[in-house]
Design a protein around this motif. Sequence first.
Motif, PDB file in Angstrom:
ATOM      1  N   PRO A   1      30.440  26.232  10.448  1.00 45.29           N
ATOM      2  CA  PRO A   1      29.928  25.913   8.705  1.00 45.29           C
ATOM      3  C   PRO A   1      30.975  26.819   8.311  1.00 45.29           C
ATOM      4  O   PRO A   1      30.985  27.340   7.086  1.00 45.29           O
ATOM      5  N   GLY A   2      32.093  27.937   8.778  1.00 46.30           N
ATOM      6  CA  GLY A   2      32.707  28.987   8.250  1.00 46.30           C
ATOM      7  C   GLY A   2      33.402  28.264   7.345  1.00 46.30           C
ATOM      8  O   GLY A   2      34.136  28.384   6.376  1.00 46.30           O
ATOM      9  N   LEU A   3      34.036  26.817   7.405  1.00 49.58           N
ATOM     10  CA  LEU A   3      34.977  25.736   6.436  1.00 49.58           C
ATOM     11  C   LEU A   3      33.836  26.186   5.080  1.00 49.58           C
ATOM     12  O   LEU A   3      34.858  26.082   4.314  1.00 49.58           O
ATOM     13  N   LEU A   4      32.542  25.934   5.015  1.00 48.41           N
ATOM     14  CA  LEU A   4      31.477  25.982   3.729  1.00 48.41           C
ATOM     15  C   LEU A   4      32.163  26.733   2.735  1.00 48.41           C
ATOM     16  O   LEU A   4      32.062  26.710   1.569  1.00 48.41           O
ATOM     17  N   GLY A   5      32.204  28.053   3.573  1.00 49.00           N
ATOM     18  CA  GLY A   5      33.098  29.067   2.219  1.00 49.00           C
ATOM     19  C   GLY A   5      34.204  29.204   2.532  1.00 49.00           C
ATOM     20  O   GLY A   5      35.379  29.832   1.601  1.00 49.00           O
ATOM     21  N   ASP A   6      35.283  28.051   2.894  1.00 49.33           N
ATOM     22  CA  ASP A   6      36.651  28.170   2.141  1.00 49.33           C
ATOM     23  C   ASP A   6      36.754  27.302   1.151  1.00 49.33           C
ATOM     24  O   ASP A   6      36.740  25.933   0.542  1.00 49.33           O
TER      25      ASP A   6
ATOM     26  N   THR B   1      22.692  23.145   8.193  1.00 53.25           N
ATOM     27  CA  THR B   1      23.382  25.460   8.791  1.00 53.25           C
ATOM     28  C   THR B   1      22.006  25.828   8.564  1.00 53.25           C
ATOM     29  O   THR B   1      21.917  27.042   8.813  1.00 53.25           O
ATOM     30  N   LEU B   2      20.960  25.475   7.264  1.00 56.28           N
ATOM     31  CA  LEU B   2      20.474  26.810   6.702  1.00 56.28           C
ATOM     32  C   LEU B   2      19.410  26.276   7.717  1.00 56.28           C
ATOM     33  O   LEU B   2      18.649  27.190   7.794  1.00 56.28           O
ATOM     34  N   GLU B   3      19.272  24.669   7.571  1.00 59.04           N
ATOM     35  CA  GLU B   3      18.033  24.578   8.742  1.00 59.04           C
ATOM     36  C   GLU B   3      18.179  24.977  10.086  1.00 59.04           C
ATOM     37  O   GLU B   3      17.315  24.351  11.048  1.00 59.04           O
TER      38      GLU B   3
ATOM     39  N   LYS C   1      39.428  25.865   0.386  1.00 59.01           N
ATOM     40  CA  LYS C   1      39.688  24.084   0.024  1.00 59.01           C
ATOM     41  C   LYS C   1      39.368  23.106   0.823  1.00 59.01           C
ATOM     42  O   LYS C   1      39.581  21.739   0.528  1.00 59.01           O
ATOM     43  N   THR C   2      38.150  23.096   1.209  1.00 60.25           N
ATOM     44  CA  THR C   2      37.242  22.425   1.586  1.00 60.25           C
ATOM     45  C   THR C   2      36.814  21.617   0.674  1.00 60.25           C
ATOM     46  O   THR C   2      36.703  20.540   0.676  1.00 60.25           O
ATOM     47  N   ALA C   3      36.773  22.112  -0.374  1.00 64.01           N
ATOM     48  CA  ALA C   3      36.613  21.235  -1.953  1.00 64.01           C
ATOM     49  C   ALA C   3      36.838  20.221  -1.813  1.00 64.01           C
ATOM     50  O   ALA C   3      36.767  19.585  -2.413  1.00 64.01           O
ATOM     51  N   SER C   4      37.805  20.479  -2.021  1.00 63.01           N
ATOM     52  CA  SER C   4      39.411  18.993  -2.023  1.00 63.01           C
ATOM     53  C   SER C   4      39.347  18.311  -1.269  1.00 63.01           C
ATOM     54  O   SER C   4      40.316  17.970  -0.961  1.00 63.01           O
ATOM     55  N   LEU C   5      38.713  18.750   0.433  1.00 63.02           N
ATOM     56  CA  LEU C   5      39.390  18.151   1.532  1.00 63.02           C
ATOM     57  C   LEU C   5      37.593  16.842   2.064  1.00 63.02           C
ATOM     58  O   LEU C   5      37.425  16.323   2.320  1.00 63.02           O
ATOM     59  N   PHE C   6      36.421  17.018   0.864  1.00 60.32           N
ATOM     60  CA  PHE C   6      35.556  17.024   1.303  1.00 60.32           C
ATOM     61  C   PHE C   6      34.625  17.041   0.264  1.00 60.32           C
ATOM     62  O   PHE C   6      34.706  17.266  -0.547  1.00 60.32           O
ATOM     63  N   PRO C   7      33.928  15.415   0.007  1.00 62.84           N
ATOM     64  CA  PRO C   7      33.242  15.262  -1.142  1.00 62.84           C
ATOM     65  C   PRO C   7      31.814  16.085  -1.416  1.00 62.84           C
ATOM     66  O   PRO C   7      31.908  17.248  -0.503  1.00 62.84           O
ATOM     67  N   ASP C   8      31.345  16.133  -2.693  1.00 58.59           N
ATOM     68  CA  ASP C   8      30.790  16.813  -2.653  1.00 58.59           C
ATOM     69  C   ASP C   8      29.122  16.495  -1.925  1.00 58.59           C
ATOM     70  O   ASP C   8      28.355  17.664  -1.562  1.00 58.59           O
ATOM     71  N   ASP C   9      28.966  15.983  -2.020  1.00 60.03           N
ATOM     72  CA  ASP C   9      27.718  15.492  -1.563  1.00 60.03           C
ATOM     73  C   ASP C   9      27.569  15.791  -0.212  1.00 60.03           C
ATOM     74  O   ASP C   9      26.786  15.604   0.714  1.00 60.03           O
ATOM     75  N   VAL C  10      28.756  15.274   0.312  1.00 63.40           N
ATOM     76  CA  VAL C  10      28.867  16.241   2.326  1.00 63.40           C
ATOM     77  C   VAL C  10      29.105  17.502   2.796  1.00 63.40           C
ATOM     78  O   VAL C  10      27.995  18.204   2.920  1.00 63.40           O
TER      79      VAL C  10
END
Length: 610
Positions: free
Chosen positions: A203-208, A227-229, A210-219
């Motif tokens: 889940p640390g990647l969610l704050g990186d 992760t909140l659940e 660079k993640t937005a350029s590697l994963f689609p928005d809906d992912v």
Amino acid sequence: MASPDIAAELRSLIASSPRDHGPCRKLFDRFDLDGTGKISESELQEVLHSWGEEVAEHEVRALLKEIDTDGDGEIDYEEFRNFMLNLSSANRNHSTAGYQAAYEKWTAVMHEVVGTRISTFPMSGAGPAKIMVRSTINPCIQKMRYAVRGELAMMAERISNELELGQKRNFDEVLFCNIGNPHSVGGMPITFYRQVLALCDCPGLLGDPKTASLFPDDVIERARKLTLEIPGGTGAYSHSQGLLSIRKDVADFIETRDGDAAFPNDIFLTNGASAGITMMLQILLASPQDAILIPIPQYPIYAALIEMLDAKAVGYELDEDAGWSLSVRELERSLVKSRARGLNPRAMVIINPGNPTGQTMDEQTLKGVVAFCKRNRLVLLADEVYQENVYATGKPFISAKRVVRSMGVEYAGFELVSFHSTSKGMIGECGRRGGYMELCGVAPEVQAELFKLACVGLCPNLDGQLMMHLMLRPPEVGGASFSQFEAERQQIFDSLKHKAARTVEVLNSLDGVSCTAVEGAMYVFPRITLPKAAIAAAEQIGKAPDMHYCLSLLNEAGICAVPGSGFGQKAGTWHLRMTFLPDEEKLEQALERFSMHHVAFLARYAEAAA
């Protein structure tokens, strides 16, 4: 007296460390005269006779039975080693006089060769006799058999390892067609599922940024929501029934599928469907006279678990000539016969779509099953893990629950437990061990006992729970991942449908092979008409005829299949189960190898008969 070679290997074994496999392996190889990796009864007798000991056939047979812990009629290396390790402590109270006689002759030779008493044999360990030996462990476990991962699968692994080490055979690789494990034979995971899971596990990647350029928005959005659940993340325990949010997903899925209410508290997330099946059988089977009605052919987990729980499996035969259909008349015959034996049938299993038989059940058949269960006070266990794997036009999957709910108020309290999994369908994530079971009409006090049983296991694994969520909640239409998801899923389905039809086509082109059309699931289950000479040859080596055929198929063609005798079959018929999961190029290779082997096998035994 033992030969000089045997004597040398024995001395080396005695002098070695208990953890040193080398000397024991060399000694095993001295017994394995034909180099197959197994010691047969005739090989064991020949070596014992070479020691100068007069060992009767029944004594050799008794000795082999004691060493042969998996009951396949031969001794593999691990069985041999375990026997040697336990020579000083194994079975003080020997099970038969024949074994006692053979054992004493074996140990006498050991004493003569090495000049020491067997009670001081170092490999058996100093100190008291072993606590855990075959005669002291659960006999139900020893009787349990699971054909899908049995002798053939172990032999296939050994041959595969030998090929990797450069050993030459008629083939370059073993094609594992014995188990429904899509990703192990080239099936590709669906991208959306893996991307979301990756972010949930890290889940640390969610704050990186660079993640937005590697994963689609809906992912990213889906992973953030999940992760909140999950308090503590995927490395923490969850509720013993599974995360409430994911149980709600399951309930929503069932409501949409069946048009009737489902409730999260009636749903248990499980480590694959197998764990749910195990829990239900543990709850149902209270005495050795309790019984479960299972289809024949059946998926071997049912017979194995029932044996483990010291109860009885009662088979009802599916009609191969009518496309593996089920008749209420056959159910009644099976039930009456079981009660005449003094058994107490508690539940009935259906597998829809069928494993290994590939049929789908229509609404009228399901209504007949439900009425039969109600009339005879049987819980219905509905194994529905292949519900997305339906290829036949005009024969959609119909759930047992939908049928029960359509049958009126008198069935409102009908006891039904249904199972689903992330291992099959288009998802094929077997290793994630995701599954669920839904309880319908189950008494609250029994559900409380099931919850207690779930608590003993703490919780189903979190990755499996997440995979269940993803299977039931695909990307939304119009989302960034939707087009790729749909394309990948459709490609998997189209390929499975084509491979199912192609496999049936090739099998039905062979003399002596008859295969019903595959309506669903992941397997073919052809009938093989074997020459009398082949059946006689199988009997001579103590194998079922279809096991003899499958051993030949593996050794000569490199195809690992499972004999029909491991699933149950009508007396006098022989089958095998084979998946059509390998990629299309490898499946064509498998079908070509199968065809060539079949022609050669029939020719070989036609010549033997002549």
